[in-house]
Design a protein around this motif. Structure first.
Motif, PDB file in Angstrom:
ATOM      1  N   ALA A 112       0.840  -1.199   0.000  1.00 16.93           N
ATOM      2  CA  ALA A 112       0.000   0.000   0.000  1.00 16.93           C
ATOM      3  C   ALA A 112       0.876   1.251   0.000  1.00 16.93           C
ATOM      4  O   ALA A 112       0.612   2.223  -0.726  1.00 16.93           O
ATOM      5  CB  ALA A 112      -0.930   0.001   1.220  1.00 16.93           C
ATOM      6  N   TYR A 113       1.933   1.230   0.799  1.00 19.89           N
ATOM      7  CA  TYR A 113       2.849   2.372   0.857  1.00 19.89           C
ATOM      8  C   TYR A 113       3.553   2.561  -0.487  1.00 19.89           C
ATOM      9  O   TYR A 113       3.683   3.687  -0.979  1.00 19.89           O
ATOM     10  CB  TYR A 113       3.867   2.185   1.978  1.00 19.89           C
ATOM     11  N   SER A 114       3.987   1.445  -1.085  1.00 19.31           N
ATOM     12  CA  SER A 114       4.619   1.533  -2.412  1.00 19.31           C
ATOM     13  C   SER A 114       3.652   2.111  -3.438  1.00 19.31           C
ATOM     14  O   SER A 114       4.043   2.923  -4.290  1.00 19.31           O
ATOM     15  CB  SER A 114       5.097   0.146  -2.862  1.00 19.31           C
ATOM     16  N   ALA A 115       2.378   1.711  -3.368  1.00 19.43           N
ATOM     17  CA  ALA A 115       1.367   2.221  -4.296  1.00 19.43           C
ATOM     18  C   ALA A 115       1.220   3.734  -4.154  1.00 19.43           C
ATOM     19  O   ALA A 115       1.126   4.466  -5.146  1.00 19.43           O
ATOM     20  CB  ALA A 115       0.021   1.533  -4.037  1.00 19.43           C
ATOM     21  N   MET A 116       1.215   4.206  -2.912  1.00 17.39           N
ATOM     22  CA  MET A 116       1.115   5.650  -2.660  1.00 17.39           C
ATOM     23  C   MET A 116       2.279   6.402  -3.296  1.00 17.39           C
ATOM     24  O   MET A 116       2.109   7.451  -3.927  1.00 17.39           O
ATOM     25  CB  MET A 116       1.117   5.934  -1.150  1.00 17.39           C
ATOM     26  N   ARG A 117       3.484   5.853  -3.108  1.00 19.90           N
ATOM     27  CA  ARG A 117       4.681   6.524  -3.620  1.00 19.90           C
ATOM     28  C   ARG A 117       4.727   6.500  -5.154  1.00 19.90           C
ATOM     29  O   ARG A 117       5.162   7.469  -5.782  1.00 19.90           O
ATOM     30  CB  ARG A 117       5.934   5.857  -3.039  1.00 19.90           C
ATOM     31  N   VAL A 118       4.276   5.389  -5.755  1.00 16.04           N
ATOM     32  CA  VAL A 118       4.247   5.305  -7.226  1.00 16.04           C
ATOM     33  C   VAL A 118       3.268   6.344  -7.776  1.00 16.04           C
ATOM     34  O   VAL A 118       3.575   7.060  -8.745  1.00 16.04           O
ATOM     35  CB  VAL A 118       3.851   3.885  -7.688  1.00 16.04           C
ATOM     36  N   GLU A 119       2.092   6.434  -7.160  1.00 15.96           N
ATOM     37  CA  GLU A 119       1.087   7.407  -7.617  1.00 15.96           C
ATOM     38  C   GLU A 119       1.625   8.826  -7.517  1.00 15.96           C
ATOM     39  O   GLU A 119       1.462   9.645  -8.426  1.00 15.96           O
ATOM     40  CB  GLU A 119      -0.194   7.241  -6.782  1.00 15.96           C
ATOM     41  N   GLU A 120       2.293   9.095  -6.413  1.00 18.54           N
ATOM     42  CA  GLU A 120       2.878  10.427  -6.182  1.00 18.54           C
ATOM     43  C   GLU A 120       3.947  10.726  -7.229  1.00 18.54           C
ATOM     44  O   GLU A 120       3.996  11.815  -7.815  1.00 18.54           O
ATOM     45  CB  GLU A 120       3.474  10.430  -4.774  1.00 18.54           C
ATOM     46  N   LYS A 121       4.817   9.735  -7.488  1.00 20.86           N
ATOM     47  CA  LYS A 121       5.914   9.914  -8.445  1.00 20.86           C
ATOM     48  C   LYS A 121       5.386  10.079  -9.875  1.00 20.86           C
ATOM     49  O   LYS A 121       5.957  10.822 -10.682  1.00 20.86           O
ATOM     50  CB  LYS A 121       6.852   8.701  -8.372  1.00 20.86           C
ATOM     51  N   ALA A 122       4.270   9.404 -10.177  1.00 17.90           N
ATOM     52  CA  ALA A 122       3.721   9.445 -11.538  1.00 17.90           C
ATOM     53  C   ALA A 122       3.131  10.815 -11.863  1.00 17.90           C
ATOM     54  O   ALA A 122       3.012  11.180 -13.043  1.00 17.90           O
ATOM     55  CB  ALA A 122       2.663   8.365 -11.702  1.00 17.90           C
ATOM     56  N   GLY A 123       2.765  11.570 -10.831  1.00 18.99           N
ATOM     57  CA  GLY A 123       2.295  12.939 -11.049  1.00 18.99           C
ATOM     58  C   GLY A 123       1.110  13.047 -11.996  1.00 18.99           C
ATOM     59  O   GLY A 123       1.087  13.948 -12.849  1.00 18.99           O
ATOM     60  N   GLY A 124       0.161  12.145 -11.878  1.00 16.33           N
ATOM     61  CA  GLY A 124      -1.036  12.213 -12.706  1.00 16.33           C
ATOM     62  C   GLY A 124      -0.965  11.415 -13.993  1.00 16.33           C
ATOM     63  O   GLY A 124      -1.979  11.221 -14.673  1.00 16.33           O
ATOM     64  N   ARG A 125       0.216  10.930 -14.333  1.00 18.08           N
ATOM     65  CA  ARG A 125       0.343  10.156 -15.584  1.00 18.08           C
ATOM     66  C   ARG A 125      -0.196   8.738 -15.433  1.00 18.08           C
ATOM     67  O   ARG A 125      -0.616   8.117 -16.417  1.00 18.08           O
ATOM     68  CB  ARG A 125       1.817  10.107 -16.008  1.00 18.08           C
ATOM     69  N   ILE A 126      -0.167   8.224 -14.212  1.00 20.16           N
ATOM     70  CA  ILE A 126      -0.702   6.888 -13.936  1.00 20.16           C
ATOM     71  C   ILE A 126      -1.601   6.989 -12.711  1.00 20.16           C
ATOM     72  O   ILE A 126      -1.183   7.494 -11.665  1.00 20.16           O
ATOM     73  CB  ILE A 126       0.430   5.870 -13.647  1.00 20.16           C
TER      74      ILE A 126
END
Length: 438
Positions: A112-126
């Motif tokens: 769940a934490y990894s998912a949060m960080r990926v979403e944050e890093k993607a900046g709206g692209r994913i």
């Protein structure tokens, strides 16, 4: 020419019954709406290295019946992309190279934490949606809402403990059963209480403080003596593996060489808590002239990849459907939950523990009626035992001690005992019609 956007599914952490149902339902929902689905193999392991070769297209025909089976159709791993900024960047770049604009992650608190960080890093692209999976049942959902896989794991765990209880009585031995639960005791308590085990020990008993190995040993020895004073040489204690993390630092010192996983957690399979406690309990009992037969038994791997029971089959199909549907409807940065038969999104921001910066955990509420009842049915030394001179004399005689000596050895155990359970009846309503005008 622009490529069609894809939805990807990824599973992290350890296996739990029902993973395949989520994969199946999400794939079917997306495919029926004309969206291609990719299964990312082995969690974050490959894509965090920039390797996009370990993926497979998922289609309705191949996944429509996988919900009956345990395991993960697309594999799983504990690979953690959040420990290295480059790995996190690689995950986002890899998904974009695969034309993925929607991601379903399936996992526990670390995933769940990894998912949060990926979403944050993607900046709206994913856009990212997380489905809560763990047999530990420790993700921060409302109390009545289980994480998927928990009920199947408990169901099978009870079956195993039930058989061990018969064996224990038949052969006059004790079993120390170590149940999974790295940070919380939900599974151990769920199994122990339902099966009617002799006692269950969970880390929440020692919340806010470290516990000495001696306290754990004396709790088990006290239960053994109490049981023996009733003429029973058998018993089954269910112990949450996370008790290792409640141990005082000096007791953990001997475990420093144990291997750690990608999230920095001790590989608990390498910490043989059952054998450690067995040896210490037998040594303590020998000091009282009592010869014991104790068997340490770990259960967990037998439960994680079991075929889901119907409860988890239905529950996970609902979660998979909702995960895909909310992404296809433009949703983002949330955990999917079903509460009282209704879809309830939990925003990522609400899942973070401000103190740790990680996903918030749900622990067993040791002040609940549920836990208080569990304690009342356990065979273990209690405050009222030390207030009853007849009971105390019986226990002391069992180990050849005076009452005073027995108190010195074991009375310290009751210091952390929860207060007694008091159930206040609801006031009766007034008889129908009383006090009402004609």
């Amino acid at each position: 020419m622009s490529h069609p956007k894809r939805l990807a599914i990824l599973v992290g952490g350890g296996p739990a019954p029902g993973i395949n149902s989520v994969i199946s339902a999400a794939t079917i929902r997306a495919n029926l709406e004309g969206v291609e689905v990719l299964g990312i193999r082995d969690g974050f392991e490959w894509i965090m290295q920039g390797d996009i070769g370990h993926v497979q297209v998922l289609e309705i025909d191949e996944v429509s019946r996988i919900h009956f089976r345990g395991g993960s159709y697309i594999g799983i791993s504990r690979a953690n992309p959040t420990r290295d900024p480059q790995h996190l960047e690689n995950v986002v770049i890899s998904l974009l190279r695969l034309n993925v604009s929607m991601l379903v992650t399936i996992g526990g608190d670390d995933t769940a934490y990894s998912a949060m960080r990926v979403e944050e890093k993607a900046g709206g692209r994913i856009r990212v949606v997380h489905v809560p999976k763990t047999i530990d049942n420790d993700l921060d959902l409302p109390p009545p809402v289980d994480t998927f896989g928990f009920q199947t794991a408990r169901h099978l765990g009870v079956d195993i403990v039930k058989n061990l209880m018969v064996d224990a009585k038949t052969t006059s031995r004790w079993y120390f059963v170590i149940a999974m639960g790295r940070k919380a005791g939900h599974l151990a308590l769920g199994i122990g209480k339902a099966a009617g085990a002799t006692l269950t020990l969970i880390p929440e008993e020692f919340t806010g403080e470290k516990v000495s190995l001696k306290t754990l040993v004396d709790t088990l020895v006290g239960a053994y003596i109490k049981r023996l004073s009733y003429g029973r040489r058998d018993g089954v204690a269910v112990l949450a593996e996370g008790l290792v993390f409640s141990l005082a630092p000096e007791d953990l010192a001997q475990l420093e060489e144990i291997e750690r996983d990608a999230h920095g957690n001790l590989r608990l399979a390498e910490v043989n808590l059952g054998e450690l406690l067995k040896a210490q309990v037998q040594k303590r009992l020998q000091g009282f002239g009592i010869k014991s037969t104790i068997v340490a038994k770990n259960i967990g791997y037998e439960l994680r990849c079991a075929d889901p029971i119907p409860f988890d089959m239905e529950y996970t199909r609902d979660l998979g459907y909702c995960a895909a549907k909310v992404l296809l409807s433009g949703g983002n940065a949330l955990m999917v939950s079903m509460q009282g038969g209704h879809f309830v999104p939990v925003p990522f921001a609400q899942m973070l523990d401000s103190a740790t910066g990680k996903a918030r955990l749900r622990l067993v509420d040791i002040h609940s009626t549920r836990y208080a009842i569990a304690r009342r049915y356990m065979i273990r030394l209690r405050r009222d035992d030390f207030e009853d001179p007849h009971e105390l004399a019986k226990f002391a005689a069992t180990v050849g001690l005076s009452l005073q000596q027995f108190r010195l050895e074991f009375e310290g155990l009751i210091a952390a005992e929860p207060p007694p359970l008091i159930l206040e009846p609801e006031p009766h309503p007034s008889p129908a019609g009383s006090g009402c005008p004609d």
